[in-house]
Motif scaffolding. Sequence first.
Motif, PDB file in Angstrom:
ATOM      1  N   CYS A   1       0.967  -1.221  -0.036  1.00 13.59           N
ATOM      2  CA  CYS A   1      -0.017  -0.037   0.096  1.00 13.59           C
ATOM      3  C   CYS A   1       0.868   1.312  -0.049  1.00 13.59           C
ATOM      4  CB  CYS A   1      -0.790  -0.003   1.237  1.00 13.59           C
ATOM      5  SG  CYS A   1      -2.120  -1.497   1.316  1.00 13.59           S
ATOM      6  N   ALA A   2       2.091   1.094  -0.124  1.00 15.67           N
ATOM      7  CA  ALA A   2       3.125   2.549  -0.089  1.00 15.67           C
ATOM      8  C   ALA A   2       2.857   3.033  -1.688  1.00 15.67           C
ATOM      9  CB  ALA A   2       4.564   1.848   0.001  1.00 15.67           C
ATOM     10  N   GLU A   3       3.467   4.251  -1.449  1.00 13.98           N
ATOM     11  CA  GLU A   3       3.234   5.077  -2.941  1.00 13.98           C
ATOM     12  C   GLU A   3       4.344   4.574  -3.797  1.00 13.98           C
ATOM     13  OE1 GLU A   3       3.349   8.894  -2.368  1.00 13.98           O
ATOM     14  OE2 GLU A   3       1.376   9.112  -0.973  1.00 13.98           O
ATOM     15  N   GLY A   4       5.320   4.008  -3.399  1.00 13.92           N
ATOM     16  CA  GLY A   4       6.625   3.482  -4.108  1.00 13.92           C
ATOM     17  C   GLY A   4       7.120   2.226  -3.898  1.00 13.92           C
ATOM     18  N   PRO A   5       7.978   1.636  -4.499  1.00 10.25           N
ATOM     19  CA  PRO A   5       8.423   0.189  -4.169  1.00 10.25           C
ATOM     20  C   PRO A   5       9.077   0.443  -2.817  1.00 10.25           C
ATOM     21  CG  PRO A   5       9.358   1.080  -6.462  1.00 10.25           C
ATOM     22  CD  PRO A   5       8.592   2.223  -5.785  1.00 10.25           C
ATOM     23  N   VAL A   6       8.908  -1.049  -2.146  1.00 12.54           N
ATOM     24  CA  VAL A   6       9.450  -1.044  -0.950  1.00 12.54           C
ATOM     25  C   VAL A   6      10.461  -2.550  -0.898  1.00 12.54           C
ATOM     26  CG1 VAL A   6       8.973  -1.376   1.573  1.00 12.54           C
ATOM     27  CG2 VAL A   6       7.453  -0.121   0.268  1.00 12.54           C
ATOM     28  N   GLU A   7      11.602  -2.320  -0.534  1.00  7.48           N
ATOM     29  CA  GLU A   7      12.791  -3.470  -0.352  1.00  7.48           C
ATOM     30  C   GLU A   7      12.722  -3.579   1.058  1.00  7.48           C
ATOM     31  OE1 GLU A   7      16.159  -3.822  -2.754  1.00  7.48           O
ATOM     32  OE2 GLU A   7      17.120  -3.288  -0.874  1.00  7.48           O
ATOM     33  N   ILE A   8      12.244  -5.009   1.442  1.00  8.50           N
ATOM     34  CA  ILE A   8      12.340  -5.145   2.880  1.00  8.50           C
ATOM     35  C   ILE A   8      13.372  -6.321   3.030  1.00  8.50           C
ATOM     36  CG2 ILE A   8      11.095  -6.695   4.758  1.00  8.50           C
ATOM     37  CD1 ILE A   8       8.475  -5.536   3.389  1.00  8.50           C
ATOM     38  N   ALA A   9      14.469  -6.127   4.158  1.00 14.39           N
ATOM     39  CA  ALA A   9      15.644  -7.085   4.108  1.00 14.39           C
ATOM     40  C   ALA A   9      15.836  -7.480   5.499  1.00 14.39           C
ATOM     41  CB  ALA A   9      16.701  -6.111   3.735  1.00 14.39           C
ATOM     42  N   LEU A  10      15.869  -8.775   5.614  1.00 11.59           N
ATOM     43  CA  LEU A  10      16.403  -9.104   7.242  1.00 11.59           C
ATOM     44  C   LEU A  10      17.843  -8.672   7.724  1.00 11.59           C
ATOM     45  CD1 LEU A  10      15.866 -12.986   6.672  1.00 11.59           C
ATOM     46  CD2 LEU A  10      14.232 -11.306   7.941  1.00 11.59           C
TER      47      LEU A  10
ATOM     48  N   VAL B   1       4.976  -8.916  -5.721  1.00 14.14           N
ATOM     49  CA  VAL B   1       6.256  -9.196  -4.624  1.00 14.14           C
ATOM     50  C   VAL B   1       7.100 -10.170  -4.952  1.00 14.14           C
ATOM     51  CG1 VAL B   1       4.680 -10.479  -3.142  1.00 14.14           C
ATOM     52  CG2 VAL B   1       6.741  -9.593  -2.321  1.00 14.14           C
ATOM     53  N   GLU B   2       8.303  -9.926  -5.289  1.00 19.26           N
ATOM     54  CA  GLU B   2       9.544 -10.933  -5.318  1.00 19.26           C
ATOM     55  C   GLU B   2      10.309 -11.195  -4.361  1.00 19.26           C
ATOM     56  OE1 GLU B   2      11.176  -9.160  -8.716  1.00 19.26           O
ATOM     57  OE2 GLU B   2       9.448  -9.280 -10.225  1.00 19.26           O
ATOM     58  N   GLN B   3      10.973 -12.332  -4.371  1.00 19.97           N
ATOM     59  CA  GLN B   3      11.936 -12.543  -3.396  1.00 19.97           C
ATOM     60  C   GLN B   3      13.216 -12.408  -3.958  1.00 19.97           C
ATOM     61  OE1 GLN B   3      11.498 -15.768  -0.642  1.00 19.97           O
ATOM     62  NE2 GLN B   3      13.628 -15.620   0.048  1.00 19.97           N
ATOM     63  N   GLN B   4      14.158 -11.287  -3.698  1.00 20.21           N
ATOM     64  CA  GLN B   4      15.324 -10.991  -4.336  1.00 20.21           C
ATOM     65  C   GLN B   4      16.524 -12.196  -4.213  1.00 20.21           C
ATOM     66  OE1 GLN B   4      15.244  -6.800  -3.680  1.00 20.21           O
ATOM     67  NE2 GLN B   4      15.220  -6.532  -5.916  1.00 20.21           N
ATOM     68  N   ASP B   5      16.536 -12.229  -3.049  1.00 14.83           N
ATOM     69  CA  ASP B   5      17.220 -13.364  -2.446  1.00 14.83           C
ATOM     70  C   ASP B   5      17.028 -13.801  -1.245  1.00 14.83           C
ATOM     71  OD1 ASP B   5      18.216 -11.679  -0.529  1.00 14.83           O
ATOM     72  OD2 ASP B   5      19.391 -10.579  -1.886  1.00 14.83           O
ATOM     73  N   GLU B   6      17.762 -14.710  -0.421  1.00  8.22           N
ATOM     74  CA  GLU B   6      17.267 -15.176   0.673  1.00  8.22           C
ATOM     75  C   GLU B   6      16.983 -14.289   1.868  1.00  8.22           C
ATOM     76  OE1 GLU B   6      18.787 -18.858   3.856  1.00  8.22           O
ATOM     77  OE2 GLU B   6      20.246 -17.923   2.362  1.00  8.22           O
ATOM     78  N   MET B   7      17.496 -13.124   1.675  1.00  5.72           N
ATOM     79  CA  MET B   7      17.525 -12.239   2.501  1.00  5.72           C
ATOM     80  C   MET B   7      16.641 -10.962   2.440  1.00  5.72           C
ATOM     81  SD  MET B   7      19.410 -13.401   4.946  1.00  5.72           S
ATOM     82  CE  MET B   7      20.069 -11.881   5.896  1.00  5.72           C
ATOM     83  N   THR B   8      15.885 -10.969   1.085  1.00 11.76           N
ATOM     84  CA  THR B   8      15.646  -9.576   0.630  1.00 11.76           C
ATOM     85  C   THR B   8      14.215  -9.844  -0.260  1.00 11.76           C
ATOM     86  OG1 THR B   8      17.723  -8.945   0.562  1.00 11.76           O
ATOM     87  CG2 THR B   8      16.018  -7.382  -0.385  1.00 11.76           C
ATOM     88  N   TRP B   9      13.065  -8.893  -0.190  1.00 13.83           N
ATOM     89  CA  TRP B   9      11.990  -9.173  -0.648  1.00 13.83           C
ATOM     90  C   TRP B   9      11.790  -7.567  -1.166  1.00 13.83           C
ATOM     91  CZ3 TRP B   9      12.735 -11.443   3.804  1.00 13.83           C
ATOM     92  CH2 TRP B   9      12.622 -12.530   3.753  1.00 13.83           C
ATOM     93  N   ARG B  10      11.011  -7.528  -2.579  1.00 15.73           N
ATOM     94  CA  ARG B  10      10.667  -6.354  -3.150  1.00 15.73           C
ATOM     95  C   ARG B  10       9.150  -6.275  -3.393  1.00 15.73           C
ATOM     96  NH1 ARG B  10      13.237  -1.842  -5.489  1.00 15.73           N
ATOM     97  NH2 ARG B  10      12.210  -0.985  -7.155  1.00 15.73           N
ATOM     98  N   VAL B  11       8.668  -5.357  -2.634  1.00 16.15           N
ATOM     99  CA  VAL B  11       6.979  -5.088  -3.028  1.00 16.15           C
ATOM    100  C   VAL B  11       6.846  -3.745  -3.774  1.00 16.15           C
ATOM    101  CG1 VAL B  11       4.831  -5.088  -1.806  1.00 16.15           C
ATOM    102  CG2 VAL B  11       6.798  -6.293  -0.762  1.00 16.15           C
ATOM    103  N   MET B  12       6.034  -4.007  -4.758  1.00 18.06           N
ATOM    104  CA  MET B  12       5.747  -2.873  -5.794  1.00 18.06           C
ATOM    105  C   MET B  12       4.422  -2.310  -5.184  1.00 18.06           C
ATOM    106  SD  MET B  12       8.110  -3.084  -7.574  1.00 18.06           S
ATOM    107  CE  MET B  12       7.603  -1.855  -8.961  1.00 18.06           C
ATOM    108  N   PRO B  13       4.200  -0.919  -5.446  1.00 14.58           N
ATOM    109  CA  PRO B  13       2.928  -0.412  -5.389  1.00 14.58           C
ATOM    110  C   PRO B  13       1.636  -0.815  -6.092  1.00 14.58           C
ATOM    111  CG  PRO B  13       4.365   0.968  -6.430  1.00 14.58           C
ATOM    112  CD  PRO B  13       5.092  -0.131  -6.121  1.00 14.58           C
TER     113      PRO B  13
END
Length: 419
Positions: free
Chosen positions: A183-192, A217-229
């Motif tokens: 629900c963000a206005e832009g992409p969000v990268e969530i990292a462990l 939403v995509e899992q970029q690697d084992e530690m990171t996800w990228r969520v599109m608005p």
Amino acid sequence: MAARPILTVIPPTSPLRGQVAPPGSKSITNRALLLAALARGTSRLSGALKSDDTRHMSEALRQMGVEVLEPDDTTFVVSSDGQLRTPTGPLFLGNAGTAVRFLAAAVTSVDGAVTLDGDDYMRKRPIGPLLDALRSVGVGVDCATGCPPLTVHAKGGFPAGRIEVDAGLSSQYVSALLMAAACAEGPVEIALRGKDIGARGYVDLTLAAMRAFGAQVEQQDEMTWRVMPGGYVARDYFIEPDASAATYLWAAQVLSEGDIDLGVADADFTQPDARANDFIRQFPRMPALIDGSQMQDAIPTLAVLAAFNETPVRFVGLANLRVKECDRVAALHDGLNAIRHGLATVEGDDLLVAADPALAGSTCDALIETHADHRIAMCFALAGLKIHGVRILDPECVGKTYPGYWKALGSLGVTFERS
């Protein structure tokens, strides 16, 4: 002070047989309720769990302007314009950890302050790592103890950009951020932050539910996800039966040498706790070492089952069980030793169960302190299938996730005495 209710389990004299349909998954129901509330349109959630935890979530959503109807015992119909409103008062969420953690991130989309609180047990459950992650991207949060109550000072939207979170205590912190990020206005990268994450399989449940409601939403690697608005869109969604609840029935079947039909194939469960059935099938020759880190809610079931195993079992990977509805490592230790002194020991966060098949048919005087924890009540009922004298304090705490548990066991032939 009124006397606390006690339920005594009477060991059955014959194998348990019959059909029992487990309730819907708590984990998936509360994810689906939130996603439907954040979606534009009307969603129909079928196969859902109706329990204390899902009631707290649905009531909180109603307080924030979402229409949540309940046409029958297993359905929610959720209508929303995709926007949560600022509630007029605090959101009381009992001891529903999923509700508190998921909503702590989701309420960033409102415009104003939102207070989330719970019961005395919830006020001991840590949420600090999630709040630290929110603060790191500019969200104002007041929380004096690192546990609820907490107040989120929301500014009408989840912040875009990169956000890091320490998920060593709970994967729910990651799931909370992932669901809110769409629900963000832009992409969000969530990292462990760090490699440890409790019960990673529940993040996979979150991702599947998000995609079902239209998130990218995509899992970029084992530690990171990228969520599109883009938010979410309404849909009809079926919720599978609860695997954690199924573990009690699977264990009851092997303990009684019975035949219990759950009406669902084992392979159809996608929840991490379904892995416990691999160990239950091996009873009474369960392995000497079981790692509980990725099936945490199934460990109480396996620990009680281990008491009747042919050989001792050491359970490892239990640190997260210390911060559940109660300290489940301590509660399991105390309950097993109430059955027989020395039956369990604790080394660090490991639980060692000194198995003894000769326990079956014995008599004890065990009053099980549940600490109002549904899983402690349900797992120790299994011990009562084999041992006389197992008494469960506050048995109705099972209503948190499985209100029909005692009725289900009764339908299979188990009897009880209440006092």
